[in-house]
Design a protein around this motif. Structure first.
Motif, PDB file in Angstrom:
ATOM      1  N   ARG A  49      14.510 -36.367 -57.547  1.00  0.00           N
ATOM      2  CA  ARG A  49      13.567 -36.735 -58.597  1.00  0.00           C
ATOM      3  C   ARG A  49      12.271 -37.261 -57.998  1.00  0.00           C
ATOM      4  N   ALA A  50      11.183 -36.940 -58.668  1.00  0.00           N
ATOM      5  CA  ALA A  50       9.894 -37.552 -58.359  1.00  0.00           C
ATOM      6  C   ALA A  50       9.498 -38.386 -59.566  1.00  0.00           C
ATOM      7  N   HIS A  51       9.219 -39.662 -59.335  1.00  0.00           N
ATOM      8  CA  HIS A  51       8.920 -40.590 -60.425  1.00  0.00           C
ATOM      9  C   HIS A  51       7.422 -40.607 -60.742  1.00  0.00           C
ATOM     10  N   ARG A  52       7.088 -41.322 -61.798  1.00  0.00           N
ATOM     11  CA  ARG A  52       5.686 -41.472 -62.202  1.00  0.00           C
ATOM     12  C   ARG A  52       4.876 -42.084 -61.063  1.00  0.00           C
ATOM     13  N   ILE A  53       3.714 -41.481 -60.796  1.00  0.00           N
ATOM     14  CA  ILE A  53       2.831 -41.961 -59.725  1.00  0.00           C
ATOM     15  C   ILE A  53       1.426 -42.090 -60.294  1.00  0.00           C
ATOM     16  N   VAL A  54       0.897 -43.281 -60.297  1.00  0.00           N
ATOM     17  CA  VAL A  54      -0.435 -43.528 -60.855  1.00  0.00           C
ATOM     18  C   VAL A  54      -1.513 -43.153 -59.843  1.00  0.00           C
ATOM     19  N   GLU A  55      -1.323 -43.544 -58.584  1.00  0.00           N
ATOM     20  CA  GLU A  55      -2.276 -43.220 -57.521  1.00  0.00           C
ATOM     21  C   GLU A  55      -1.537 -42.595 -56.357  1.00  0.00           C
ATOM     22  N   GLY A  56      -2.171 -41.605 -55.698  1.00  0.00           N
ATOM     23  CA  GLY A  56      -1.550 -40.930 -54.561  1.00  0.00           C
ATOM     24  C   GLY A  56      -0.514 -39.920 -55.006  1.00  0.00           C
ATOM     25  N   ASP A  57       0.450 -39.654 -54.149  1.00  0.00           N
ATOM     26  CA  ASP A  57       1.477 -38.670 -54.449  1.00  0.00           C
ATOM     27  C   ASP A  57       2.689 -38.891 -53.560  1.00  0.00           C
ATOM     28  N   ALA A  58       3.733 -38.103 -53.782  1.00  0.00           N
ATOM     29  CA  ALA A  58       4.900 -38.048 -52.890  1.00  0.00           C
ATOM     30  C   ALA A  58       4.887 -36.680 -52.236  1.00  0.00           C
ATOM     31  N   ARG A  59       5.237 -36.621 -50.946  1.00  0.00           N
ATOM     32  CA  ARG A  59       5.152 -35.360 -50.209  1.00  0.00           C
ATOM     33  C   ARG A  59       6.426 -35.087 -49.417  1.00  0.00           C
ATOM     34  N   VAL A  60       6.827 -33.826 -49.456  1.00  0.00           N
ATOM     35  CA  VAL A  60       7.968 -33.355 -48.666  1.00  0.00           C
ATOM     36  C   VAL A  60       7.512 -32.150 -47.860  1.00  0.00           C
ATOM     37  N   THR A  61       7.769 -32.171 -46.539  1.00  0.00           N
ATOM     38  CA  THR A  61       7.503 -31.013 -45.691  1.00  0.00           C
ATOM     39  C   THR A  61       8.825 -30.568 -45.082  1.00  0.00           C
ATOM     40  N   GLN A  62       9.012 -29.256 -45.015  1.00  0.00           N
ATOM     41  CA  GLN A  62      10.251 -28.688 -44.490  1.00  0.00           C
ATOM     42  C   GLN A  62       9.917 -27.617 -43.455  1.00  0.00           C
ATOM     43  N   GLU A  63      10.562 -27.693 -42.314  1.00  0.00           N
ATOM     44  CA  GLU A  63      10.410 -26.684 -41.265  1.00  0.00           C
ATOM     45  C   GLU A  63      11.792 -26.161 -40.911  1.00  0.00           C
ATOM     46  N   PHE A  64      12.018 -24.893 -41.192  1.00  0.00           N
ATOM     47  CA  PHE A  64      13.289 -24.236 -40.910  1.00  0.00           C
ATOM     48  C   PHE A  64      13.058 -23.154 -39.869  1.00  0.00           C
ATOM     49  N   ARG A  65      13.921 -23.127 -38.850  1.00  0.00           N
ATOM     50  CA  ARG A  65      13.873 -22.080 -37.820  1.00  0.00           C
ATOM     51  C   ARG A  65      15.270 -21.485 -37.661  1.00  0.00           C
ATOM     52  N   VAL A  66      15.322 -20.158 -37.634  1.00  0.00           N
ATOM     53  CA  VAL A  66      16.598 -19.461 -37.497  1.00  0.00           C
ATOM     54  C   VAL A  66      16.493 -18.478 -36.338  1.00  0.00           C
ATOM     55  N   ALA A  67      17.353 -18.647 -35.325  1.00  0.00           N
ATOM     56  CA  ALA A  67      17.345 -17.764 -34.169  1.00  0.00           C
ATOM     57  C   ALA A  67      18.029 -16.446 -34.511  1.00  0.00           C
ATOM     58  N   SER A  68      17.804 -15.439 -33.696  1.00  0.00           N
ATOM     59  CA  SER A  68      18.481 -14.154 -33.854  1.00  0.00           C
ATOM     60  C   SER A  68      19.990 -14.371 -33.808  1.00  0.00           C
ATOM     61  N   GLY A  69      20.698 -13.825 -34.800  1.00  0.00           N
ATOM     62  CA  GLY A  69      22.138 -14.024 -34.862  1.00  0.00           C
ATOM     63  C   GLY A  69      22.551 -15.283 -35.596  1.00  0.00           C
ATOM     64  N   GLY A  70      21.584 -16.051 -36.099  1.00  0.00           N
ATOM     65  CA  GLY A  70      21.882 -17.263 -36.856  1.00  0.00           C
ATOM     66  C   GLY A  70      21.818 -17.018 -38.356  1.00  0.00           C
ATOM     67  N   TRP A  71      22.439 -17.906 -39.123  1.00  0.00           N
ATOM     68  CA  TRP A  71      22.437 -17.813 -40.586  1.00  0.00           C
ATOM     69  C   TRP A  71      22.157 -19.189 -41.167  1.00  0.00           C
ATOM     70  N   LEU A  72      21.166 -19.254 -42.067  1.00  0.00           N
ATOM     71  CA  LEU A  72      20.838 -20.496 -42.768  1.00  0.00           C
ATOM     72  C   LEU A  72      20.813 -20.239 -44.257  1.00  0.00           C
ATOM     73  N   GLU A  73      21.561 -21.046 -44.996  1.00  0.00           N
ATOM     74  CA  GLU A  73      21.410 -21.084 -46.441  1.00  0.00           C
ATOM     75  C   GLU A  73      20.913 -22.473 -46.809  1.00  0.00           C
ATOM     76  N   SER A  74      19.831 -22.527 -47.551  1.00  0.00           N
ATOM     77  CA  SER A  74      19.304 -23.796 -48.048  1.00  0.00           C
ATOM     78  C   SER A  74      19.345 -23.743 -49.571  1.00  0.00           C
ATOM     79  N   TRP A  75      20.170 -24.598 -50.158  1.00  0.00           N
ATOM     80  CA  TRP A  75      20.280 -24.657 -51.614  1.00  0.00           C
ATOM     81  C   TRP A  75      20.447 -26.112 -52.035  1.00  0.00           C
ATOM     82  N   PRO A  76      19.338 -26.852 -52.138  1.00  0.00           N
ATOM     83  CA  PRO A  76      19.430 -28.219 -52.633  1.00  0.00           C
ATOM     84  C   PRO A  76      19.749 -28.193 -54.123  1.00  0.00           C
ATOM     85  N   GLU A  77      20.036 -29.345 -54.689  1.00  0.00           N
ATOM     86  CA  GLU A  77      20.273 -29.425 -56.124  1.00  0.00           C
ATOM     87  C   GLU A  77      18.939 -29.330 -56.877  1.00  0.00           C
ATOM     88  N   MET A  78      19.010 -29.422 -58.178  1.00  0.00           N
ATOM     89  CA  MET A  78      17.835 -29.313 -59.041  1.00  0.00           C
ATOM     90  C   MET A  78      16.778 -30.365 -58.695  1.00  0.00           C
TER      91      MET A  78
END
Length: 239
Positions: A49-78
């Motif tokens: 959840r992101a709550h009410r923000i009067v000034e500024g913001d909330a930030r999320v950065t994601q860096e995913f790397r998958v090598a040859s022969g690797g498997w990644l599933e990313s499925w966060p909740e709602m």
């Protein structure tokens, strides 16, 4: 982070935010690398959840790397943007040739049970996906309650729920029957679109009338992708 466990030869990792949600000034960074031969499912036990923000913001950065022969599933909740929320998300996915990934995100219109629908201030969402050295996808949207994009989503479903899925794999051809089967999931309460990326991947979009229809459709898409790849889908263990 919960204790990771193996299921169907996949390392299942649940990531938990120990607070009540994202607030002004919060900065969260995910850095995930899947090596060759590894299989990882990155998920979460509950909605974020992101709550009410009067000034500024909330930030999320994601860096995913998958090598040859690797498997990644990313499925966060709602993801639930509450009234007055200002949220920025930047995701960069780098998959080596021969690597595979399934990336799923689900967004709610707000706290619908409380009558709060599209009351957030702004959502700024950006995803870039690279296969080898080339960029194969870039998705960027800025949503406000008055934006034309949001109006288009609300035309069929006033309380529209949205899901974005990307599939990266060298083992699925454009003419694979799973794409028609995914397209056929299109229903009165959930609209589904599927298209090939410029190379080695596919984008799938779902707009649904409610959370039940969205979850049902996304779960069916996931099952079709795993079946087409000849993989056993691990359980999410979200409770």
């Amino acid at each position: 982070m919960s204790k990771p466990h193996l299921e169907e030869d996949v390392l299942v990792v649940n990531v938990v935010n120990p607070t009540a949600g994202l607030l002004a000034g919060d900065r969260v960074h995910y850095d995930v690398t899947v090596e060759s031969g590894a299989r990882v499912l990155l998920t979460a036990p509950s909605a974020s959840r992101a709550h009410r923000i009067v000034e500024g913001d909330a930030r999320v950065t994601q860096e995913f790397r998958v090598a040859s022969g690797g498997w990644l599933e990313s499925w966060p909740e709602m993801f639930i943007p509450q009234g007055g929320a200002r949220y920025r998300q930047r995701t960069t996915v780098r998959v080596e040739e021969g690597g595979e990934a399934l990336l799923i995100e689900m967004i709610a219109p707000g706290r619908t049970a409380s009558g709060e629908v599209f009351a957030f201030t702004e959502l700024d969402w950006e995803t870039e996906i690279f296969l080898g050295t080339g960029k194969i996808a870039r998705e960027r949207y800025v949503l406000t309650p008055e934006s034309p994009t949001l109006a288009a989503m609300r035309a069929p479903f006033p309380e529209a729920y949205y899901a974005s899925c990307f599939v990266i794999s060298p083992h699925l051809r454009t003419d694979a029957k799973c794409w028609q089967q995914i397209h056929d999931l299109h229903a009165e309460d959930a609209w589904v679109g599927c298209s090939a990326l410029v190379k080695g991947g596919w984008a799938i979009r779902v707009v649904a009338a409610g959370s039940v229809a969205l979850r049902r459709t996304v779960a069916a898409i996931r099952a079709e992708v795993y079946a087409a790849l000849g993989k056993q889908a691990p359980g999410l263990r979200r409770n």
